[in-house]
Design an enzyme around this catalytic site. Sequence first.
Site, PDB file in Angstrom:
ATOM      1  CE  LYS A 136      56.438  64.076  73.844  1.00  0.00           C
ATOM      2  NZ  LYS A 136      56.168  65.476  74.228  1.00  0.00           N
ATOM      3  NE  ARG A 164      59.106  64.343  78.197  1.00  0.00           N
ATOM      4  CZ  ARG A 164      60.208  63.795  77.684  1.00  0.00           C
ATOM      5  NH1 ARG A 164      60.711  62.702  78.244  1.00  0.00           N
ATOM      6  NH2 ARG A 164      60.787  64.311  76.616  1.00  0.00           N
TER       7      ARG A 164
END
Length: 451
Positions: A302, A277
Amino acid sequence: MSAWHDPDRTVIDAFLDKSQFRPGSRPTYRWFLRSFEEVALRHPAVDRQMLDDWLGGMATRWKLSTLLNQVCIVDRFLDYLAQNELIPGNPVAELRRQHNIKQNKPIWRALSSPNPDEALADLHRPAPYGSILGEFMRDHVTLMRNRGYQYEAQAYWLLRFDRFLQSHPELADEPLETMLSHWAAAKPTRNHAAECQKLGRILTKARHRLDPNIPPKRFNPRPEREVAREHRRPHIFSLADIRHMLEVARSYPSPHAQLRPLTLYTMILLAYCAGLRRSEIARLDLGDVDLRSGTITIRETKFYKTRILPQSDSVMTELRVYLDARRRAGAPQDLQSGLFWQSHFNGHHTPETVTTMITNVMRRAEFKPPSGRTGPRVHDLRHSMVVNRILEWYRSGINPQDRLHFLSTYLGHRDINSTLVYITVTQDLLQEASERFRAVGVPCLNGEALS
């Protein structure tokens, strides 16, 4: 009397030395801050009056747009003065807190306007969770985050609803269903309708948790389905597309930042090969790369997960080339310094900057138009990694279903359902799946499996 004590006038140079600006930028920043200091010498404190006098003088020499692009250096200088206790606090940050504004630039724009008081009043935003349901919603967000959820999008919906309720005090005595119906009617878009459905579900569940006698309410799923139907389909890059993008990144014109082309090249390489990401790229430290074991470590991202990702020999070779170039460029070698080092923001790029940098490469490679939001996104590199990996498994005779849980762990997903979202059915993937079905299913249809 000066606004801060600096008889030798060395504070500005100390600030510039600590900030590690590029040598070519230092004379401009020094001149700009000296003009700020000259006005400060005529005032007993750095306050609203002092800022007004300085902006009034600068407005006669600079265009407003140019001035607003330069005030960021004054913001950082004021923070430096406050941190070193040379002034009580940053007056711009204080105005931002008073008016509940997230950024300093709107404050500067308001102070530079012909009527600063009126402009500041127009900027004012209601205090977070100040409505009749504010305390209830704040407690719910705190509860969910204490349970381990990041709860960012949901908190954003609740804050928007809270601001709406503060602007409509006549709804204070109405039931929750009436408040939600008025909020749904505030905007006619499909996205807003879907958001209202999600918000209503959150609030009714939270209320039911506090009082089980309140029955949960069933909501219409149609708005969310319509939004999901219109959701932009990910762009899946082919291997040739990735090679082209890497070639463009390596030749990216950057006369004032010699390391940038190789930085862009390595960012795109990790975004695709490791499926990272943008936030994970931005947070990588030098110590997260282990050349001996051929792995990179992704820490606390995350879902609060940390994972160690093995990389191919070719990827580690490119990382070794980048690390050598990074060392020659004079970047710090302590393990906590940013892998993709730069002199601002504590040595790390922000996720937004990573997006901008890779998007510029996509535009230069003609995958995206010169401007606008249409075309591939940076996150589509992660989608492409998943699809191309499954395609490679099919071509190697591997059943993807046996490997999906490994891929889910590699990507840092909470469960396999999150990984399934990334599987975009391309023509090549459909062809391979069809061939797999033909080889397995056709004999069954012809009765060969029963003989």
